[in-house]
Scaffold this motif. Structure first.
Motif, mmCIF file in Angstrom:
data_model
loop_
_atom_site.group_PDB
_atom_site.id
_atom_site.type_symbol
_atom_site.label_atom_id
_atom_site.label_comp_id
_atom_site.label_asym_id
_atom_site.label_seq_id
_atom_site.Cartn_x
_atom_site.Cartn_y
_atom_site.Cartn_z
ATOM 1 N N SER A 1 -8.677 2.566 0.094
ATOM 2 C CA SER A 1 -7.507 2.102 -0.652
ATOM 3 C C SER A 1 -7.991 1.393 -1.908
ATOM 4 O O SER A 1 -9.075 0.814 -1.915
ATOM 5 C CB SER A 1 -6.645 1.167 0.201
ATOM 6 N N SER B 1 0.841 -1.199 0.000
ATOM 7 C CA SER B 1 0.000 0.000 0.000
ATOM 8 C C SER B 1 0.871 1.243 0.000
ATOM 9 O O SER B 1 1.865 1.327 0.722
ATOM 10 C CB SER B 1 -0.922 -0.001 1.228
ATOM 11 N N THR C 1 -1.019 -0.787 -4.784
ATOM 12 C CA THR C 1 -2.186 -0.374 -3.994
ATOM 13 C C THR C 1 -1.962 1.024 -3.464
ATOM 14 O O THR C 1 -0.900 1.330 -2.903
ATOM 15 C CB THR C 1 -2.424 -1.336 -2.819
ATOM 16 N N LYS D 1 -3.517 4.109 -1.026
ATOM 17 C CA LYS D 1 -4.438 4.320 0.110
ATOM 18 C C LYS D 1 -4.506 5.799 0.436
ATOM 19 O O LYS D 1 -3.567 6.569 0.224
ATOM 20 C CB LYS D 1 -3.973 3.527 1.317
#
Length: 626
Positions: free
Chosen positions: A154, A35, A92, A94
C-alpha cells in the motif's frame, strides 16, 4: 538539585520522543486517510475515499502533514471557484493481489495551473503537472499521473492543487490506462466535431455578412470565433494541438478571452435587435462594451488581476442580453423571437459556467462541452434568421405591392383624366398652330405673287432685251420660292415638300417663261426625296439657275436633253443636273450672278459640296446632308 535537573531533562527528551512518534505516525498514515483497493477494474472516484485540507496561509508541505485538519471528503468533485487557496488531498492505495497493478490518477480539469503529487515521505521531488507546467508532448484533455503498486503493498500519496488564474473545479479518478485513453479519444472527437460545427456556422455567418451587407452576421461570426477560442482552452484542446509557447501565453489571458466574448456578443446583439430604436437598451450595450474594454486592459495586468469582477460583468451581461431580446420582441421586432430561443439555450449554459466558476456547483464536470452544444444550436437557430427575414420581407413586399397597385390604379385614373384634358388642350393648340402656319404660308405665297405681278408689270414696260432677261430671271427665282409655299398649302404636311411634284411644277413654269418656237429641249427627271421647306427652296433656286443657264448657253441649235435627278440614302442627298450640250469654259462666267448664287446656296446654306464637269457636256453634282 541535580536530581531535579536530570528529571526535567528526562521529561524534555521524552517529549521529543513523543513528538517524533506522532510525526512518524502522521507521515505513515495521514489523518483520516482511507485505503483504496486498486484491484477493481472499475473507474474509482478517489475524492470520495480521501481526506482533504484547505490551506489558506500557504504553509510548507511538511507543516501541512503535521496539521490535524485533514477531514474525510465524501463528494465526487471539489469546486472552490477562483481562489488563492491550496488544496491538499491525501489518499492511500493498496494492492492485495499477487500481481503488479498500474493505474492512472486523472484530475478532470484542463485549467488547473499547478498539480503536484508527493509520496508519503516528501523525501523525493514531487511530480508536477497542470496547465502552467506542461512540458513535452501532451496528448490528453486532462492531466494524469501513472501509479504502480507492487503486490501486497500500500502507498500513501499527497496531492497539492492550486491555480492562481483559473477556477479550481475538478474530480479525481483512478482508471485503467487503456480505458482512460479510449474515453479521452472519444471525448476529443466529440469536442473537435462540435468545434468544427461551430466553425462552419461561423464561416456561414461571415459569408452571409458579405452577401447581405448585414453587420449583425459579421459581428456574430466574430463572437463565434471568440467563443471557439475560449472553448478550445476550456475543453483542453489548446494544450494538445497548439505549440507550448502559445499554451503558456493562452493560459494567462483568461480575462482577455472572457471580455472579448462580452464585447463581440454585445456588438452582435445591438445590430440584430436594432437597439438604436431602443435608446436605453442601446446605451446599456455601450456601457457593457466600455466596461469590458476597461477590464480587458486593466484586470489583465497581474497586479490588478481579479477574475471575480470579470465573471460578475459576464453574469450581468447575459441577464441584460436576454432581457433586451424580450424587450425588443415586445416592441414589435418579430425576429427577436429567434434571438430569445437561441440565446435562451446559451443563457442556461453560461449560467452553469458562471455558477461553476464561483464555486456554487460542479455541474460542468459532467457537461463540460454544454456551451459548444448550445452554441451550435443557437447558431443554427440564428442562421435561420436570414430565411425568416426573407419571409418577413416577402410579406412586407406583398403588402407594399398591394398598396402600390392600389395607389397606381388610383393614379392611373387621375393621369388618364389629366391626359384627356391635356390632349384636348394640345389638340386645340395644334389646330390653332396649323391654322396659323397655313395662314402664314398663304400670306407669304400671296405676297410673293404680288411681287411677281409687280415684276411682270414692270417687265412689260421695258423694251430693252437685256433688262427683260434679267427681270425674267428674277421672276423665275421668286417663282421657285413661291412654288414651295403653294405645295405646302395643297398638302396636309406643312413642314416638308414632296420634291417630285415641286420640281415638275417648277420646270413647267421655267419652260413657259423661256420656251419659244425655235427651242426644243427635252427635260427628264428622276426624283425620290422629301425635303423640309427651307432646303427645298434652296434646291428650287439651284435648279432654276442651272436650267436657265442650260437654256441660254448649252445648245447652239436650241435642241438637246437635260437630265435632273435627286436621290437620298438615309440623311445623305445627291442632286445631279446634266445636259448633252456643248459645255463651256468656267473662266468666262466667273462674274455670273447665277453661278455665285448657286455657290452660296450649296456651300453656305446647304453646307454641301459641288462637283462641276464642263468639257464636252455640262454636269453639276451636288451632295449635302440633312
Amino acid at each position: 538539585m541535580q536530581f531535579w535537573v536530570e528529571f526535567f531533562m528526562s521529561i524534555h527528551i521524552l517529549k521529543k520522543l513523543i513528538l517524533f512518534f506522532i510525526f512518524y505516525l502522521t507521515i505513515q498514515s495521514p489523518a483520516n486517510a482511507i485505503s483504496i483497493d486498486t484491484s477493481s477494474p472499475e473507474k474509482i472516484s478517489l475524492l470520495q475515499h480521501s481526506a482533504v485540507y484547505i490551506d489558506k496561509e500557504n504553509l510548507p508541505s511538511k507543516v501541512i502533514m503535521n496539521e490535524k485538519s485533514f477531514v474525510p471528503y465524501h463528494q465526487v468533485y471539489i469546486n472552490k471557484g477562483v481562489t488563492s487557496e491550496t488544496i491538499w488531498i491525501t489518499f492511500t492505495l493498496k494492492n492485495d493481489s499477487a500481481q503488479n497493478i498500474d493505474k492512472l490518477l486523472v484530475l478532470s480539469s484542463p485549467l488547473v495551473g499547478y498539480i503536484a503529487l508527493y509520496d508519503k515521505t516528501f523525501n523525493t521531488p514531487p511530480i508536477v503537472k497542470g496547465a502552467a507546467h506542461i512540458a513535452g508532448k501532451h496528448a490528453t484533455l486532462f492531466p494524469y499521473f501513472k501509479l504502480s503498486l507492487p503486490p501486497h503493498t500500500s502507498k500513501t500519496y499527497i496531492l497539492e492543487v492550486k491555480s492562481k488564474i483559473n477556477p479550481i473545479d475538478f474530480g479525481l479518478w483512478l482508471q485503467n490506462e487503456k480505458e482512460y485513453l479510449q474515453e479521452d479519444q472519444m471525448q476529443q472527437f466529440i469536442d473537435i466535431l462540435l468545434v468544427g460545427i461551430v466553425l462552419a456556422l461561423m464561416l456561414y455567418s461571415f459569408i452571409l455578412a458579405i452577401y447581405t451587407k448585414d453587420k449583425s452576421y459579421l459581428y456574430y461570426s466574430f463572437y463565434l470565433f471568440a467563443l471557439i477560442y475560449q472553448q478550445l482552452t476550456y475543453l483542453g484542446l489548446t494544450q494538445i494541438y497548439f505549440p507550448l509557447s502559445f499554451v503558456t501565453l493562452d493560459i494567462r489571458i483568461t480575462v482577455f478571452k472572457i471580455t472579448l466574448l462580452v464585447i463581440t456578443a454585445a456588438l452582435f446583439s445591438m445590430h440584430f435587435l436594432k437597439s438604436k430604436n431602443m435608446p436605453a437598451i442601446h446605451k446599456g450595450y455601450r456601457v457593457f462594451i466600455f466596461i469590458s474594454l476597461a477590464e480587458m486592459f486593466i484586470l489583465s495586468i497581474p497586479k490588478f488581476y481579479n477574475l471575480h469582477i470579470v465573471i460578475l460583468t459576464g453574469a450581468l451581461f447575459i441577464i441584460f442580453n436576454l432581457s433586451a431580446g424580450i424587450f425588443s420582441y415586445n416592441k414589435g421586432n418579430t425576429q427577436a423571437r429567434l434571438f430569445i430561443i437561441g440565446f435562451g439555450i446559451v443563457f442556461i449554459s453560461y449560467l452553469f459556467i458562471i455558477l461553476n466558476a464561483i464555486g456554487v456547483t460542479s455541474i460542468m464536470q459532467d457537461f463540460q462541452n454544454i456551451l459548444m452544444f448550445s452554441t451550435a444550436f443557437e447558431a443554427l437557430i440564428l442562421s435561420l434568421a436570414f430565411a425568416d427575414r426573407y419571409t418577413l420581407l416577402q410579406k412586407e413586399k406583398e403588402k407594399v405591392d398591394r398598396q402600390i397597385i392600389s395607389e397606381s390604379k388610383h393614379r392611373t385614373k387621375m393621369i388618364e383624366k389629366e391626359v384627356e384634358i391635356k390632349t384636348l388642350a394640345l389638340n386645340d393648340a395644334l389646330e390653332s398652330k396649323e391654322l396659323l402656319l397655313q395662314e402664314v404660308h398663304h400670306r407669304v405665297k400671296n405676297n410673293l405673287q404680288i411681287i411677281l405681278s409687280i415684276i411682270r408689270l414692270q417687265n412689260d414696260e421695258i423694251e430693252n432685251q437685256h433688262m427683260t432677261e434679267k427681270f425674267n430671271n428674277l421672276e423665275n427665282r421668286i417663282n421657285a420660292i413661291s412654288k414651295t409655299y403653294n405645295m405646302l398649302l395643297i398638302k396636309d404636311n406643312h413642314e416638308e415638300v414632296e420634291m417630285q411634284e415641286y420640281i415638275d411644277s417648277l420646270l413647267l413654269d421655267i419652260q413657259e417663261t423661256i420656251n419659244h418656237d425655235t427651242v426644243n429641249i427635252e427635260i427628264k427627271t428622276e426624283i425620290d426625296a422629301t425635303i423640309p421647306l427651307r432646303e427645298s427652296v434652296y434646291i428650287g433656286l439651284i435648279i432654276n439657275e442651272l436650267l436657265t443657264n442650260t437654256y441660254k448657253y448649252a445648245f447652239d441649235d436650241h435642241r438637246g436633253t437635260v437630265f435632273i435627278s435627286l436621290q437620298h440614302q438615309n440623311n445623305h442627298y445627291t442632286l445631279c443636273v446634266q445636259d448633252d450640250g456643248k459645255g463651256f469654259t468656267p473662266e468666262e462666267f466667273t462674274n455670273s450672278l447665277g453661278l455665285q448664287l448657286i455657290h452660296t446656296l450649296v456651300y453656305d446654306q446647304l453646307g454641301g459640296e459641288m462637283e462641276t464637269s464642263t468639257n464636252s457636256h455640262t454636269q453639276y453634282t451636288i451632295r449635302f446632308t440633312l
